[in-house]
Design a protein around this motif. Structure first.
Motif, PDB file in Angstrom:
ATOM      1  N   VAL A  53       0.824  -1.211   0.000  1.00 11.99           N
ATOM      2  CA  VAL A  53       0.000   0.000   0.000  1.00 11.99           C
ATOM      3  C   VAL A  53       0.860   1.264   0.000  1.00 11.99           C
ATOM      4  O   VAL A  53       0.638   2.167  -0.820  1.00 11.99           O
ATOM      5  CB  VAL A  53      -0.996  -0.012   1.172  1.00 11.99           C
ATOM      6  N   PRO A  54       1.854   1.391   0.894  1.00  8.96           N
ATOM      7  CA  PRO A  54       2.727   2.575   0.806  1.00  8.96           C
ATOM      8  C   PRO A  54       3.467   2.662  -0.520  1.00  8.96           C
ATOM      9  O   PRO A  54       3.671   3.765  -1.047  1.00  8.96           O
ATOM     10  CB  PRO A  54       3.701   2.383   1.977  1.00  8.96           C
ATOM     11  N   TYR A  55       3.865   1.514  -1.066  1.00  6.14           N
ATOM     12  CA  TYR A  55       4.563   1.543  -2.353  1.00  6.14           C
ATOM     13  C   TYR A  55       3.653   2.098  -3.447  1.00  6.14           C
ATOM     14  O   TYR A  55       4.065   2.964  -4.235  1.00  6.14           O
ATOM     15  CB  TYR A  55       5.030   0.132  -2.725  1.00  6.14           C
ATOM     16  N   ALA A  56       2.415   1.632  -3.509  1.00  3.33           N
ATOM     17  CA  ALA A  56       1.492   2.125  -4.529  1.00  3.33           C
ATOM     18  C   ALA A  56       1.177   3.603  -4.319  1.00  3.33           C
ATOM     19  O   ALA A  56       1.143   4.387  -5.277  1.00  3.33           O
ATOM     20  CB  ALA A  56       0.207   1.291  -4.510  1.00  3.33           C
ATOM     21  N   ALA A  57       0.932   3.999  -3.059  1.00  2.48           N
ATOM     22  CA  ALA A  57       0.597   5.390  -2.772  1.00  2.48           C
ATOM     23  C   ALA A  57       1.764   6.334  -3.050  1.00  2.48           C
ATOM     24  O   ALA A  57       1.554   7.526  -3.307  1.00  2.48           O
ATOM     25  CB  ALA A  57       0.157   5.524  -1.317  1.00  2.48           C
TER      26      ALA A  57
END
Length: 443
Positions: free
Chosen positions: A128-132
């Motif tokens: 999730v942090p990677y995508a965001a």
């Protein structure tokens, strides 16, 4: 809220370096997508309904974990690199246990469920942090399309490696259907993915400062997302496209084994599908850059529907099956490129229309929706296979063979049609995002 300074556009090599994180993530994700359900049914010997239920519970939990991570990332104002770096090594360990734990304990069902939930939780913490992060590297729509293309290329390369490498390793460690071979394959993939993710966490810039994201209640963020037409319609389309891809991809091994009658052709075809992704992603990137990502979605949908219609009217031979699957992979590559190119843009759309920037929670909610769709697909496969009398490791009856075939054709076609209907309502036409960014004072 307006931030009147335009952040600098990063160099292309930095965007490519960031995209390599999807190579690592897809070593995990493609293994779970392509082989885990087959591992449960044909290696561990679990009933299809039980295997589908475990997969469905894991996917639902994954979605909830995605939302929780998004809330923590936004409310806690953490740097995305901190979350990724902290979760990367535990994620690799959990991935190995995903294949190892059910094979070495007396209660394989319970072990499979616990290991699945642990893996999904840690995958959410990293993914999730990677995508965001794509919202903080750049706010230029063209750069975001380039990032989506780079991520897709790395993801397709990982898919090819997983598709070929898993059975190759499994055949050399055991007989191809022993748990030990899959365990070793998982360990190899984790050993490659871990340093890549750590490199991405250490080297990727966050151009938009954390302070640019307001700290407001989760309820307020969810209200903004619910009123964000671009976000809602895009996620509906992506969910339907995800269901289509899951129904197709998870049917490939079963289809070649029981409909075509050549189980050895399945892994090779999956690898060819990955290679097709590598070839067509630059073409989809070119189209989306010039005609818009929304336009690319419709073209991809038409390709998928044409492939399904053509295959339904043809004989189920090995050659025609491969052509069908490769054509569908072209369509799914277009969906993925368009979806990931448009999703960061919905953040600014919501900021412009609702007055609040919702970043990490948006990606968490999006992941929740997508994982719910994958859970639905797993439940459908498990339920249909139970209904048609499928039994792993045996010769299937005529009803089971027919059911496997029609599920792989009709299910994806219906889901593709639904995704196109949802995309009709999406407002992010070409040039829309540039005007929004200019209006926010960042152009």
């Amino acid at each position: 809220m307006n931030h009147n300074t335009a952040p600098p556009r990063p160099a292309r090599w930095r965007l490519v370096l960031f995209g390599s994180g999807d190579f690592a993530c897809n070593l995990y994700w493609q293994s779970v997508t392509l082989y885990l359900l087959f591992f449960y049914t044909d290696v561990l010997g679990l009933a299809p309904g039980v295997a589908g239920l475990i997969y469905m519970i894991g996917a639902i939990w994954d979605g909830l974990a995605d939302l929780a991570v998004g809330i923590v990332a936004q409310r806690g104002r953490y740097r995305y690199r901190t979350l990724i770096a902290g979760g990367t090594i535990p994620l690799g360990v959990a991935f190995v246990l995903l294949y190892g734990a059910p094979a070495i304990v007396d209660e394989p069902v319970a072990a499979a469920l616990v290991a699945h939930i642990a893996f999904r939780s840690l995958y959410a913490l990293v993914n999730v942090p990677y995508a965001a992060w794509s919202t903080r590297i750049t706010q230029d729509s063209g750069d975001r399309t380039f990032i989506a293309g780079a991520r897709m290329l790395f993801g397709a390369a990982a898919a090819t490696i997983v598709a070929l490498g898993t059975p190759w390793i499994a055949a050399r460690i055991g007989d191809g259907v022993s748990p030990g071979g899959y365990l070793v394959a998982a360990a190899v993939f984790a050993a490659v993915a871990t340093p890549v993710l750590l490199m991405v966490a250490a080297s990727t810039p966050e151009v938009l400062p954390v302070a640019a994201v307001e700290r407001v209640s989760v309820a307020a963020c969810l209200r903004v997302l619910g009123s964000n037409r671009a976000f809602v319609t895009l996620n509906a389309a992506m969910a339907a496209g995800g269901i289509a891809a899951a129904l197709l991809n998870q049917s490939v091994l079963y289809y070649f084994a029981h409909v075509v009658g050549d189980p050895g052709a399945g892994p090779g075809t999956l690898a060819m599908m990955g290679l097709v992704g590598v070839v067509v992603v630059p073409l989809w990137t070119w189209w989306a850059t010039r005609r818009g990502a929304r336009s690319a979605w419709f073209v991809a949908g038409l390709v998928g529907l044409a492939c399904a219609a053509g295959f339904a009217m043809s004989a189920a031979g090995e050659g025609t099956t491969r052509l069908f699957l490769l054509g569908m992979q072209i369509a799914f590559a277009g969906f993925s490129l368009a979806g990931w190119a448009m999703l960061p843009d919905t953040v600014e759309y919501g900021e412009a229309t609702q007055g609040l920037r919702v970043e990490a929670i948006a990606f968490g909610v999006s992941a929740l929706v997508q994982k719910g769709a994958l859970a639905m697909a797993a439940a459908v496969i498990g339920g249909v296979y139970d209904a048609i009398g499928y039994a792993g490791g045996t010769v299937q009856g005529p009803a089971a063979v027919a059911g496997i075939g029609w599920l792989m054709i009709v299910g994806p076609a219906v889901a593709i049609a639904v995704s196109m209907v949802a995309m009709v309502a999406n407002p992010l036409r070409r040039e829309t995002h540039d005007a929004i960014v200019a209006g926010l004072g960042r152009g």
